[in-house]
Enzyme design. Structure first.
Site, PDB file in Angstrom:
ATOM      1  N   TRP A  94       0.840  -1.205   0.000  1.00 36.70           N
ATOM      2  CA  TRP A  94       0.000   0.000   0.000  1.00 36.70           C
ATOM      3  C   TRP A  94       0.871   1.250   0.000  1.00 36.70           C
ATOM      4  CZ3 TRP A  94      -5.618   0.134   1.396  1.00 36.70           C
ATOM      5  CH2 TRP A  94      -6.196  -1.132   1.285  1.00 36.70           C
ATOM      6  N   TYR A 117      -3.420   4.721  -2.730  1.00 38.09           N
ATOM      7  CA  TYR A 117      -4.398   4.977  -1.656  1.00 38.09           C
ATOM      8  C   TYR A 117      -4.041   6.270  -0.956  1.00 38.09           C
ATOM      9  CZ  TYR A 117      -7.520   3.767   2.281  1.00 38.09           C
ATOM     10  OH  TYR A 117      -8.520   3.739   3.218  1.00 38.09           O
ATOM     11  N   ARG A 150      -9.455  11.370   2.126  1.00 37.34           N
ATOM     12  CA  ARG A 150      -9.626   9.924   1.952  1.00 37.34           C
ATOM     13  C   ARG A 150     -10.619   9.351   2.970  1.00 37.34           C
ATOM     14  NH1 ARG A 150      -4.101   6.841   2.617  1.00 37.34           N
ATOM     15  NH2 ARG A 150      -4.718   6.706   4.799  1.00 37.34           N
ATOM     16  N   ASP A 151     -11.201   8.218   2.613  1.00 36.82           N
ATOM     17  CA  ASP A 151     -12.094   7.470   3.509  1.00 36.82           C
ATOM     18  C   ASP A 151     -13.242   8.367   3.974  1.00 36.82           C
ATOM     19  OD1 ASP A 151     -12.737   5.037   4.620  1.00 36.82           O
ATOM     20  OD2 ASP A 151     -11.603   5.348   6.466  1.00 36.82           O
ATOM     21  N   SER A 170      -9.461   5.600   8.232  1.00 36.98           N
ATOM     22  CA  SER A 170      -8.313   5.723   7.324  1.00 36.98           C
ATOM     23  C   SER A 170      -8.210   7.091   6.671  1.00 36.98           C
ATOM     24  CB  SER A 170      -8.373   4.617   6.259  1.00 36.98           C
ATOM     25  OG  SER A 170      -7.998   3.379   6.818  1.00 36.98           O
ATOM     26  N   ASP A 177     -12.294   1.852  -1.866  1.00 36.01           N
ATOM     27  CA  ASP A 177     -13.522   2.545  -1.396  1.00 36.01           C
ATOM     28  C   ASP A 177     -13.748   3.911  -2.057  1.00 36.01           C
ATOM     29  OD1 ASP A 177     -13.680   0.407   0.302  1.00 36.01           O
ATOM     30  OD2 ASP A 177     -13.384   1.561   2.146  1.00 36.01           O
ATOM     31  N   HIS A 198     -17.543  -4.084  -2.949  1.00 36.79           N
ATOM     32  CA  HIS A 198     -17.743  -5.536  -2.872  1.00 36.79           C
ATOM     33  C   HIS A 198     -19.218  -5.850  -3.084  1.00 36.79           C
ATOM     34  CE1 HIS A 198     -19.463  -5.450   1.281  1.00 36.79           C
ATOM     35  NE2 HIS A 198     -18.737  -4.360   1.364  1.00 36.79           N
ATOM     36  N   TRP A 219     -21.914  -4.075  -1.242  1.00 33.86           N
ATOM     37  CA  TRP A 219     -21.938  -2.612  -1.357  1.00 33.86           C
ATOM     38  C   TRP A 219     -22.428  -2.255  -2.773  1.00 33.86           C
ATOM     39  CZ3 TRP A 219     -17.025   0.816   0.084  1.00 33.86           C
ATOM     40  CH2 TRP A 219     -17.366   2.177  -0.009  1.00 33.86           C
ATOM     41  N   ASN A 223     -12.153  -6.662   2.392  1.00 33.87           N
ATOM     42  CA  ASN A 223     -13.420  -7.206   2.890  1.00 33.87           C
ATOM     43  C   ASN A 223     -13.311  -8.724   3.078  1.00 33.87           C
ATOM     44  OD1 ASN A 223     -16.554  -7.607   3.076  1.00 33.87           O
ATOM     45  ND2 ASN A 223     -16.156  -5.400   3.175  1.00 33.87           N
ATOM     46  N   TRP A 241     -17.248  -3.935   8.662  1.00 32.22           N
ATOM     47  CA  TRP A 241     -16.042  -4.069   7.840  1.00 32.22           C
ATOM     48  C   TRP A 241     -14.755  -4.067   8.645  1.00 32.22           C
ATOM     49  CZ3 TRP A 241     -13.145   0.166   9.002  1.00 32.22           C
ATOM     50  CH2 TRP A 241     -13.811   1.326   9.384  1.00 32.22           C
ATOM     51  N   LYS A 275      -5.332  -6.600   1.014  1.00 31.40           N
ATOM     52  CA  LYS A 275      -5.150  -6.184   2.406  1.00 31.40           C
ATOM     53  C   LYS A 275      -4.172  -7.146   3.079  1.00 31.40           C
ATOM     54  CE  LYS A 275      -5.981  -4.207   6.412  1.00 31.40           C
ATOM     55  NZ  LYS A 275      -5.853  -2.763   6.718  1.00 31.40           N
ATOM     56  N   GLU A 298      -2.616  -6.626   9.331  1.00 31.88           N
ATOM     57  CA  GLU A 298      -2.647  -5.171   9.524  1.00 31.88           C
ATOM     58  C   GLU A 298      -4.086  -4.788   9.859  1.00 31.88           C
ATOM     59  OE1 GLU A 298      -0.918  -2.930   6.312  1.00 31.88           O
ATOM     60  OE2 GLU A 298       0.980  -3.994   6.432  1.00 31.88           O
ATOM     61  N   ASP A 345      -7.701  -2.826  10.432  1.00 33.35           N
ATOM     62  CA  ASP A 345      -8.602  -1.970   9.631  1.00 33.35           C
ATOM     63  C   ASP A 345      -8.878  -0.643  10.323  1.00 33.35           C
ATOM     64  OD1 ASP A 345      -9.046  -3.904   7.611  1.00 33.35           O
ATOM     65  OD2 ASP A 345     -10.518  -4.911   8.886  1.00 33.35           O
TER      66      ASP A 345
HETATM   67  C1  BGC Z   1      -4.816   1.931   6.219  1.00 34.26           C
HETATM   68  C2  BGC Z   1      -3.473   2.059   5.526  1.00 34.26           C
HETATM   69  C3  BGC Z   1      -2.851   0.674   5.378  1.00 34.26           C
HETATM   70  C4  BGC Z   1      -3.799  -0.253   4.685  1.00 34.26           C
HETATM   71  C5  BGC Z   1      -3.270  -1.668   4.588  1.00 34.26           C
HETATM   72  C6  BGC Z   1      -5.698   0.947   5.452  1.00 34.26           C
HETATM   73  O1  BGC Z   1      -6.885   0.752   6.130  1.00 34.26           O
HETATM   74  O2  BGC Z   1      -5.451   3.173   6.299  1.00 34.26           O
HETATM   75  O3  BGC Z   1      -2.632   2.877   6.282  1.00 34.26           O
HETATM   76  O4  BGC Z   1      -1.643   0.784   4.643  1.00 34.26           O
HETATM   77  O5  BGC Z   1      -5.037  -0.294   5.363  1.00 34.26           O
HETATM   78  O6  BGC Z   1      -3.224  -2.288   5.829  1.00 34.26           O
END
Ligand code: BGC
Length: 388
Positions: free
Chosen positions: A77, A97, A102-103, A109, A150, A197, A200, A236, A298, A326, A330, A332
């Site tokens: 990412w 991204y 954003r988001d 995010s 998104d 997805h 959505w 997702n 989510w 994803k 890591e 969400d």
């Molecule tokens: C986060 C990013 C991250 C990505 C992958 C997103 O939800 O905002 O910072 O790099 O997820 O984990």
């Protein structure tokens, strides 16, 4: 390490990146499915996370499995401008991204660029332009992008008065997309625009508008060759194919899994002249229907596992590849109610808590994904062969 260093390292490996008889500057160009004839890159950033953060906390067979996960290709990412250090030597698969504001329909995010701080222009000149320069310079590498998870989906469903941040960002998202499509139009690039997805944009009432939003940007950009299709299920948890019956929470959507969604969306995309090819994120779809109460949940969903492994061996013409977008492990979004980016979704009954900030390492979640891994989940068959 900067994005440039990543691509330099990739270039050094160019001869093995593409299955080409001779290494040449044009070797990374492609026709048709961009995943064919190339090895998907193992994301070294993710591998480092597993080795540096996860493994010191693990032992025995769980640790052995974690080492295997570290070698599975996944996307890297680019969640901030490429001048931001990215501690990794290379990766062939990237997520763009960094939309300004954003988001816009959630909080977890929110990014570094904002419209009230010249975000649109900065996105173009400080984010997309440097990426384009590097892609141009290293044109012996095939680079596959997922474009803005998104982002455009928010323009399909989230422009009502209750979503002022999305209303305010709508034009900027559109202009950013047109700009990125034009600017990243190189022979060695394949770009998949994120299409949400099945739960959505997969609702029948959203299909035509989705195709219209995508088609308008694509046509305005001059129908660039490098735009290949749509990425779905990014971050997702849906099945690609739920053979028997739909999970209760999908009722009454006839497009209750990703393959049904792709089939339903394709004719609308064709009508609006947008390329109808797909990739699907299966990284966290190993258990169906997993532990969520409703389809709208989510954030760090409970009781799921790693899913179908990345592969271009897919059962349908529409689907270019199964991918892991994803990075599993890591987060969400944070469940800390005091945090600036706290979103209530991240402490719902469907979520594993406590959870760290979006993108940060989430050890408990990673271990859950390993324990519940099911690479065969919902696997389709192609000419009598199992996909592996
Ligand atoms: C986060 C990013 C991250 C990505 C992958 C997103 O939800 O905002 O910072 O790099 O997820 O984990």
């Amino acid at each position: 390490m900067s994005l440039k260093n990543i691509l330099v390292a990739l270039a050094a490996m160019g001869a093995t990146v593409v299955a080409s008889p001779a290494k040449s500057k044009r070797a990374a160009a492609y026709d048709g499915n961009p995943f064919e004839g190339v090895a998907m890159y193992v994301n070294p950033y993710y591998r480092d996370e597993i080795h540096d953060l996860a493994l010191p906390q693990m032992t025995g067979s769980l640790a052995e499995k974690a080492k295997q996960v570290a070698e599975i290709p996944s996307f890297q990412w680019l969640s901030a401008r490429p001048t931001t250090p990215v501690p990794t030597p290379y990766a062939g698969l990237f997520v763009i991204y960094n939309f300004p504001d954003r988001d816009c329909s959630a909080k977890a995010s929110d990014g570094e660029l904002h419209l009230d701080d010249n975000g649109l222009e900065r996105y173009q000149t400080e984010y997309i332009d440097p990426i384009a320069e590097l892609v141009k310079e290293y044109d012996d590498i095939r680079t596959i992008f997922v474009y803005e998870p998104d982002g455009l989906a928010n323009l399909v469903t989230n422009l009502e008065d209750s979503q002022p941040k999305c209303q305010g960002a709508a034009e900027a998202y559109h202009l950013s997309t047109v700009y990125a499509m034009e600017t990243l139009n190189f022979d060695n690039v394949a770009l998949y625009v994120d299409g949400g997805h099945a739960g959505w944009l997969g609702w029948p009432g959203n299909l035509n508008l989705t195709a219209e939003v995508f088609g308008n940007a694509f046509k305005e950009a001059g129908k660039p060759k490098s735009v290949r299709g749509v990425a779905t299920n990014v971050s997702n948890y849906n099945a690609v194919l739920q053979r028997d019956r739909a999970p209760a929470y999908t009722d009454p959507n006839p497009n209750w899994d990703e393959s049904r969604f792709h089939e339903a969306l394709a004719p609308f995309l064709e009508e609006h002249e947008f390329p109808a090819h797909f990739i699907v994120d299966t990284g966290r779809s190993g258990v169906q229907p997993a532990g969520r109460e409703s389809w709208g949940n989510w954030c760090n969903i409970k009781e799921t596992g790693f899913g179908i492994r990345p592969s271009s061996n897919t059962p349908t013409e529409l689907l270019d590849a199964f991918v892991w977008v994803k990075p599993g492990g890591e987060s969400d979004g944070t469940s800390d109610e005091e945090a600036v980016r706290y979103d209530t979704m991240c402490s719902s009954n469907s979520s594993v808590i406590p959870a760290p900030e979006a993108g940060d390492w989430f050890q408990d979640y990673f271990e859950m994904l390993i324990n519940n891994a099911n690479p065969l989940q919902g696997l389709l068959q192609k000419q009598g062969q199992e996909v592996c």
